[in-house]
Design a protein around this motif. Structure first.
Motif, PDB file in Angstrom:
ATOM      1  N   ALA A  62      61.756  34.838-107.035  1.00 56.43           N
ATOM      2  CA  ALA A  62      61.755  33.793-106.014  1.00 56.43           C
ATOM      3  C   ALA A  62      63.098  33.078-105.924  1.00 56.43           C
ATOM      4  CB  ALA A  62      60.640  32.785-106.303  1.00 56.43           C
ATOM      5  N   LEU A  63      63.710  32.817-107.066  1.00 56.06           N
ATOM      6  CA  LEU A  63      64.998  32.112-107.076  1.00 56.06           C
ATOM      7  C   LEU A  63      66.162  33.040-106.729  1.00 56.06           C
ATOM      8  CD1 LEU A  63      64.557  29.898-110.271  1.00 56.06           C
ATOM      9  CD2 LEU A  63      64.308  29.200-107.875  1.00 56.06           C
ATOM     10  N   ALA A  64      66.070  34.293-107.184  1.00 53.48           N
ATOM     11  CA  ALA A  64      67.203  35.206-107.020  1.00 53.48           C
ATOM     12  C   ALA A  64      67.306  35.775-105.610  1.00 53.48           C
ATOM     13  CB  ALA A  64      67.097  36.350-108.027  1.00 53.48           C
ATOM     14  N   ALA A  65      66.181  36.005-104.933  1.00 53.54           N
ATOM     15  CA  ALA A  65      66.230  36.656-103.619  1.00 53.54           C
ATOM     16  C   ALA A  65      67.110  35.904-102.622  1.00 53.54           C
ATOM     17  CB  ALA A  65      64.814  36.835-103.075  1.00 53.54           C
ATOM     18  N   PRO A  66      66.908  34.602-102.416  1.00 49.18           N
ATOM     19  CA  PRO A  66      67.826  33.904-101.496  1.00 49.18           C
ATOM     20  C   PRO A  66      69.223  33.706-102.073  1.00 49.18           C
ATOM     21  CG  PRO A  66      66.267  32.348-102.455  1.00 49.18           C
ATOM     22  CD  PRO A  66      65.835  33.709-102.876  1.00 49.18           C
ATOM     23  N   THR A  67      69.315  33.468-103.387  1.00 48.41           N
ATOM     24  CA  THR A  67      70.622  33.212-103.996  1.00 48.41           C
ATOM     25  C   THR A  67      71.527  34.436-103.890  1.00 48.41           C
ATOM     26  OG1 THR A  67      69.603  31.679-105.569  1.00 48.41           O
ATOM     27  CG2 THR A  67      71.791  32.505-106.109  1.00 48.41           C
ATOM     28  N   LEU A  68      70.978  35.615-104.119  1.00 51.97           N
ATOM     29  CA  LEU A  68      71.780  36.832-104.034  1.00 51.97           C
ATOM     30  C   LEU A  68      72.271  37.086-102.613  1.00 51.97           C
ATOM     31  CD1 LEU A  68      69.842  39.266-106.413  1.00 51.97           C
ATOM     32  CD2 LEU A  68      72.082  38.226-106.792  1.00 51.97           C
ATOM     33  N   GLN A  69      71.462  36.712-101.616  1.00 49.22           N
ATOM     34  CA  GLN A  69      71.898  36.897-100.237  1.00 49.22           C
ATOM     35  C   GLN A  69      73.005  35.906 -99.866  1.00 49.22           C
ATOM     36  OE1 GLN A  69      71.134  39.531 -98.242  1.00 49.22           O
ATOM     37  NE2 GLN A  69      70.221  40.167-100.184  1.00 49.22           N
ATOM     38  N   VAL A  70      72.997  34.743-100.503  1.00 50.30           N
ATOM     39  CA  VAL A  70      74.086  33.790-100.292  1.00 50.30           C
ATOM     40  C   VAL A  70      75.380  34.312-100.923  1.00 50.30           C
ATOM     41  CG1 VAL A  70      74.935  31.484-100.881  1.00 50.30           C
ATOM     42  CG2 VAL A  70      72.582  31.782-100.085  1.00 50.30           C
ATOM     43  N   LEU A  71      75.261  34.864-102.126  1.00 46.64           N
ATOM     44  CA  LEU A  71      76.444  35.293-102.868  1.00 46.64           C
ATOM     45  C   LEU A  71      76.928  36.690-102.481  1.00 46.64           C
ATOM     46  CD1 LEU A  71      75.433  34.026-106.430  1.00 46.64           C
ATOM     47  CD2 LEU A  71      76.961  32.905-104.787  1.00 46.64           C
ATOM     48  N   LEU A  72      75.976  37.605-102.276  1.00 52.86           N
ATOM     49  CA  LEU A  72      76.346  39.015-102.100  1.00 52.86           C
ATOM     50  C   LEU A  72      75.727  39.659-100.863  1.00 52.86           C
ATOM     51  CD1 LEU A  72      75.915  40.108-105.837  1.00 52.86           C
ATOM     52  CD2 LEU A  72      78.067  39.633-104.653  1.00 52.86           C
ATOM     53  N   GLY A  73      75.184  38.849 -99.982  1.00 49.14           N
ATOM     54  CA  GLY A  73      74.536  39.397 -98.788  1.00 49.14           C
ATOM     55  C   GLY A  73      75.473  40.154 -97.868  1.00 49.14           C
ATOM     56  N   HIS A  74      76.783  39.947 -98.004  1.00 49.74           N
ATOM     57  CA  HIS A  74      77.751  40.643 -97.150  1.00 49.74           C
ATOM     58  C   HIS A  74      77.903  42.109 -97.530  1.00 49.74           C
ATOM     59  CE1 HIS A  74      79.945  39.456-100.764  1.00 49.74           C
ATOM     60  NE2 HIS A  74      80.814  40.421-100.503  1.00 49.74           N
ATOM     61  N   LEU A  75      77.405  42.505 -98.694  1.00 53.83           N
ATOM     62  CA  LEU A  75      77.533  43.903 -99.108  1.00 53.83           C
ATOM     63  C   LEU A  75      76.701  44.805 -98.200  1.00 53.83           C
ATOM     64  CD1 LEU A  75      77.248  43.584-102.995  1.00 53.83           C
ATOM     65  CD2 LEU A  75      79.340  43.841-101.632  1.00 53.83           C
ATOM     66  N   GLN A 190      74.729  55.582 -95.077  1.00 61.68           N
ATOM     67  CA  GLN A 190      75.468  54.332 -95.172  1.00 61.68           C
ATOM     68  C   GLN A 190      75.694  53.760 -93.771  1.00 61.68           C
ATOM     69  OE1 GLN A 190      78.838  54.331 -98.019  1.00 61.68           O
ATOM     70  NE2 GLN A 190      78.452  56.522 -98.249  1.00 61.68           N
ATOM     71  N   GLY A 191      76.252  52.573 -93.731  1.00 65.41           N
ATOM     72  CA  GLY A 191      76.677  52.033 -92.445  1.00 65.41           C
ATOM     73  C   GLY A 191      75.908  50.825 -91.958  1.00 65.41           C
ATOM     74  N   VAL A 192      74.782  50.468 -92.614  1.00 62.92           N
ATOM     75  CA  VAL A 192      74.041  49.278 -92.202  1.00 62.92           C
ATOM     76  C   VAL A 192      74.664  48.077 -92.910  1.00 62.92           C
ATOM     77  CG1 VAL A 192      71.805  48.124 -92.122  1.00 62.92           C
ATOM     78  CG2 VAL A 192      71.941  50.616 -91.872  1.00 62.92           C
ATOM     79  N   ALA A 193      75.391  47.284 -92.155  1.00 65.99           N
ATOM     80  CA  ALA A 193      76.140  46.180 -92.744  1.00 65.99           C
ATOM     81  C   ALA A 193      75.209  45.069 -93.226  1.00 65.99           C
ATOM     82  CB  ALA A 193      77.131  45.621 -91.725  1.00 65.99           C
ATOM     83  N   GLY A 194      75.631  44.407 -94.277  1.00 60.28           N
ATOM     84  CA  GLY A 194      74.910  43.239 -94.745  1.00 60.28           C
ATOM     85  C   GLY A 194      75.320  42.000 -93.975  1.00 60.28           C
TER      86      GLY A 194
END
Length: 271
Positions: A62-75, A190-194
């Motif tokens: 629950a805590l990591a799902a939104p946090t990871l998208q904030v930090l690494l969602g651009h991948l 590949q090719g679906v941008a974050g």
């Protein structure tokens, strides 16, 4: 209105691989539920301590799902899923080899982190593989893996824990995750941008009443589901003296009920 063109065979194969990834992640997440007795026996834990492995995973997810998208969602989204599957599988292997409860907790935290890069991203990755007119069908195909996990995954986990023991179960989860990662790498393009999520946008949603009501519905629904899954097995075993085979049947019945409920709600929502 003309029907949407069918999804290309190679894309359909990719979507099925993503559904498999969802199945593996969901089954691994709840594998502890059907294996409470085996875990308690293998590591000498009480049912309460064994059940806490479910809670630790859920809180981390629950805590990591939104946090990871904030930090690494651009991948790139396929890369996110591969990272998640790799961490999830390695953590399951650590759980299988854990010498004691403390290492088990660490392994479940790491599994929660890996899962936070799998489930929340799979639908977006699947929809990005098809044109807009086919995105609904693509997402439904990917989410099928989650539904099948409730129907087949948990009863299978309970049976495997009874036959091969808790360590054998988690080893199987690790192998399944690793093999799925190889399939994703081979068959999902590949090719679906974050897309990086801004922390300010997340915080803004948490203070808006219309969003809070939706979050509370999801919160209480998830809490009831996890509570049922976690304590169903001890109740069947200790109160009704159920054999392991009957526990697997009960979990399968619960999974069938969940799928039927989803079908009823989906049809009702279309009216």
């Amino acid at each position: 209105m003309a029907a949407a063109d069918p999804i290309a065979p190679t894309t359909t194969r990719a979507l099925r691989v993503l559904a498999l990834a969802y199945f593996v992640q969901a089954t691994g997440a709840l594998s502890v539920v059907g294996a409470l007795a085996a875990i308690s026996a293998e590591w000498g834990l009480s049912d309460a301590l064994s059940a806490s492995l479910v809670s630790v995973f859920g809180v981390t997810f629950a805590l990591a799902a939104p946090t990871l998208q904030v930090l690494l969602g651009h991948l790139e989204r396929r890369r996110q899923v591969l990272l998640g599957l790799t961490l999830f599988s390695a953590a399951a292997l650590l759980l299988a080899a854990a010498p004691g409860y403390e290492v088990m907790l660490v392994a479940r935290v790491l599994m929660g982190l890996g899962a936070a890069f799998i489930g929340p991203v799979l639908g977006a990755l699947g929809s990005g593989l098809v044109p807009a007119a086919q995105q609904g069908s693509a997402i439904a195909m990917v989410l099928l893996g989650l539904s099948v996990a409730g129907l087949v995954g948990m009863p299978l986990s309970a049976w495997l824990a009874h036959v091969a023991g808790a360590r054998g179960l988690f080893l199987a989860v690790a192998v399944a995750g690793a093999l799925t990662a190889l399939l994703v790498r081979a068959w999902v393009p590949q090719g679906v941008a974050g897309q990086r999520v801004r922390a300010a946008d997340l915080l803004a949603m948490l203070v808006q009443p219309r969003w809070i009501s939706g979050f509370l519905v999801a919160f209480f629904m998830s809490a009831s589901v996890y509570t049922t899954y976690t304590f169903l097995v001890p109740i069947l075993r200790d109160v009704f003296h159920a054999e392991p085979s009957l526990v697997s049947v009960a979990l399968a019945v619960l999974g069938v009920a969940g799928i039927l409920g989803n079908l009823v709600v989906t049809r009702a929502a279309r009216r």
